[in-house]
Design a protein around this motif. Sequence first.
Motif, PDB file in Angstrom:
ATOM      1  N   HIS A  50       0.834  -1.201   0.000  1.00  4.82           N
ATOM      2  CA  HIS A  50       0.000   0.000   0.000  1.00  4.82           C
ATOM      3  C   HIS A  50       0.876   1.261   0.000  1.00  4.82           C
ATOM      4  O   HIS A  50       0.656   2.189  -0.781  1.00  4.82           O
ATOM      5  CB  HIS A  50      -0.911  -0.027   1.224  1.00  4.82           C
TER       6      HIS A  50
ATOM      7  N   SER B   8      -3.053  -8.794  -9.775  1.00  5.79           N
ATOM      8  CA  SER B   8      -4.038  -8.265  -8.829  1.00  5.79           C
ATOM      9  C   SER B   8      -4.925  -7.236  -9.515  1.00  5.79           C
ATOM     10  O   SER B   8      -4.456  -6.199 -10.003  1.00  5.79           O
ATOM     11  CB  SER B   8      -3.311  -7.639  -7.638  1.00  5.79           C
TER      12      SER B   8
ATOM     13  N   GLN C 188      -7.218  -5.320  -8.163  1.00 11.51           N
ATOM     14  CA  GLN C 188      -7.277  -4.074  -7.394  1.00 11.51           C
ATOM     15  C   GLN C 188      -6.059  -3.196  -7.644  1.00 11.51           C
ATOM     16  O   GLN C 188      -6.179  -1.990  -7.834  1.00 11.51           O
ATOM     17  CB  GLN C 188      -7.368  -4.374  -5.896  1.00 11.51           C
ATOM     18  N   GLU C 189      -4.893  -3.831  -7.659  1.00 11.33           N
ATOM     19  CA  GLU C 189      -3.658  -3.080  -7.893  1.00 11.33           C
ATOM     20  C   GLU C 189      -3.698  -2.402  -9.258  1.00 11.33           C
ATOM     21  O   GLU C 189      -3.356  -1.222  -9.400  1.00 11.33           O
ATOM     22  CB  GLU C 189      -2.463  -4.031  -7.800  1.00 11.33           C
TER      23      GLU C 189
ATOM     24  N   LYS D  49      -6.222   0.493  -9.194  1.00 13.71           N
ATOM     25  CA  LYS D  49      -5.801   1.569  -8.294  1.00 13.71           C
ATOM     26  C   LYS D  49      -4.740   2.455  -8.941  1.00 13.71           C
ATOM     27  O   LYS D  49      -4.724   3.666  -8.766  1.00 13.71           O
ATOM     28  CB  LYS D  49      -5.232   0.928  -7.031  1.00 13.71           C
TER      29      LYS D  49
ATOM     30  N   ARG E 112     -10.864   2.111  -2.779  1.00 10.15           N
ATOM     31  CA  ARG E 112     -11.390   0.791  -3.122  1.00 10.15           C
ATOM     32  C   ARG E 112     -12.911   0.768  -3.061  1.00 10.15           C
ATOM     33  O   ARG E 112     -13.558  -0.003  -3.755  1.00 10.15           O
ATOM     34  CB  ARG E 112     -10.833  -0.265  -2.156  1.00 10.15           C
ATOM     35  N   SER E 113     -13.457   1.653  -2.186  1.00 10.10           N
ATOM     36  CA  SER E 113     -14.904   1.640  -1.996  1.00 10.10           C
ATOM     37  C   SER E 113     -15.632   2.475  -3.053  1.00 10.10           C
ATOM     38  O   SER E 113     -16.865   2.473  -3.116  1.00 10.10           O
ATOM     39  CB  SER E 113     -15.213   2.178  -0.599  1.00 10.10           C
TER      40      SER E 113
ATOM     41  N   VAL F 198     -14.772   2.212  -9.188  1.00  8.75           N
ATOM     42  CA  VAL F 198     -13.719   1.203  -9.021  1.00  8.75           C
ATOM     43  C   VAL F 198     -14.352  -0.181  -8.920  1.00  8.75           C
ATOM     44  O   VAL F 198     -13.941  -1.127  -9.597  1.00  8.75           O
ATOM     45  CB  VAL F 198     -12.849   1.508  -7.774  1.00  8.75           C
ATOM     46  N   ILE F 199     -15.381  -0.263  -8.081  1.00  6.53           N
ATOM     47  CA  ILE F 199     -16.035  -1.558  -7.867  1.00  6.53           C
ATOM     48  C   ILE F 199     -16.648  -2.087  -9.161  1.00  6.53           C
ATOM     49  O   ILE F 199     -16.544  -3.276  -9.475  1.00  6.53           O
ATOM     50  CB  ILE F 199     -17.104  -1.426  -6.755  1.00  6.53           C
TER      51      ILE F 199
ATOM     52  N   GLU G 200     -13.939  -3.383 -11.374  1.00 10.93           N
ATOM     53  CA  GLU G 200     -13.403  -4.572 -10.739  1.00 10.93           C
ATOM     54  C   GLU G 200     -14.282  -5.784 -11.048  1.00 10.93           C
ATOM     55  O   GLU G 200     -13.791  -6.851 -11.392  1.00 10.93           O
ATOM     56  CB  GLU G 200     -13.344  -4.323  -9.233  1.00 10.93           C
TER      57      GLU G 200
END
Lengths: 251, 262
Positions: free
Chosen positions: B170, B193, B195-196, B199, B228-229, B233-234, B237
């Motif tokens: 992080h 990843s 998320q990575e 992000k 992330r929230s 993004v979600i 994802e």
Amino acid sequence: MILLIKRLLFIVVVVGIWQLVYSSGVFPDVAFPSPSQVVEALYTGFADGEFVHALLASFKHLIIGLTLAILIGTLLGVLLGKSKQANDIAGMYLVSLQSIPSIVWVPLAILIFGFNELSVIFVVILGGTFVMALNVRTAIHSVPPTFIRAARTMGAHGMNLFFKVEVPASLPYFVSGLRLAWAFSWRALMAGELLSNGPGLGYSLRYAMDYALMETVIGIIIIIGVIGSVVDQLVFSKIEKHVMKRWGLTK
Amino acid sequence: MFLQIEAVSKSFAGDSGTDYPVFSDLDLAISENQFVALLGPSGCGKSTLLSMVAGLESISKGRIALEGNAIEAPDTDRGMVFQEGAIFPWLSVKENVMFPLKGTMSKEQASQVADRHLKMVHLSRFKTNFPHELSGGMQQRVAIARALAMDPKVLLMDEPFGALDEQTRHILHEELMKIWEETKKTIVFVTHSIQEAIKLSDRVVVMGTRPGRIIADFDIDIPRPRQRSDERVIEIEERIMSLLEVEIQKVLEEELDYDTAY
């Protein structure tokens, strides 16, 4: 500190048993001297300069022989490590050569060079070269591929890549090779000198045996053992530990 | 285009003379200053593709060009950060960063450039330390400083944070974002990843496996720093997740088939 006391106590016990065996008279006096006779032989040997003379001669053979063994062994090891073809053809013979005990070379050395220091040095070279070559080959083969890939992305190639990355990366195995080359050369030196016409520690040992001076024989055996372990502990083990730590191979 | 991958194929020679294809006829164009993530399951060839851009892997077919010049070998116009263990243990932190600079500039100049980049990754305090004294995260920062010090046109990162723990990763994400905003380097970032990838990057290229190929290409225009929230993004994802699930399912089925067949 406590460990040191334990180690000293251990030696005292060993010498005590030795004295007991001597006193019991199981072996004839001429073949089995007492600890005090050995201490006396060691003292007179050093006092009259005989051992010093022998030691200097031995170290001369060792330094010349070991230096050449390291040089030749390193060159052979680099050749076998870098050239797949050379390794495919000659690599397996290196292991067989390494498995030959050094004393086996003594008759050959004497026939070629005669009863002189040259044949002793020859045996020392053979004693150290092959183990050095084996370790250098392993050293080259075990350079992490990531180091080479990383260096190439930074523009390193050819000789630059070899000397700036592969050589330092292989240092840990190289140092292990040095340590083993020393150990093998030291054994080879004693084997060679034992059958030589002197001077040297091994020659002094056989000379003492020929005149049934068993206290001198045991004294010299002790000297050989002490030098072997002292050099290993004070020189090679220290270098090896330092390199291993720096290279991140130990925690 | 800045970095152009044209109809590129890669295959490895197998044991019995048959070639194992990794991917074939892959096309990808990356523009300057872009942060592109290559995302995919293991075996899709994303790391192989990155190595080909670096010049470390040969190109079986096709062409990769940086600013119009075809790539044939590694060079200092492409810096690379590996997953781990690529900084040299026999050199100090600063000497590591100076490694690619030797021969290209004077010693004082190299020293200045190294200092500047060590400051960028917040390692000025550790420049005389040796790698074995650093944590994994610090070692990766040295690797980033070293790659950037030679001022490459493009920075290639091969799962650079994959071996780190969550917190360290992080922190390094934030540092990388800052560095990227400062230098505006073109970055190609390989990761598995999701998320990575979302992000960090401007663009996520999703690769599939068997055969390796590009199955989707997302532009991520969510303002940074990204949470992330965040709904956007979600959403992305989830879309990527469903794409990759099909791919992973395929691999699993193949493995199961193999087990039942033999």
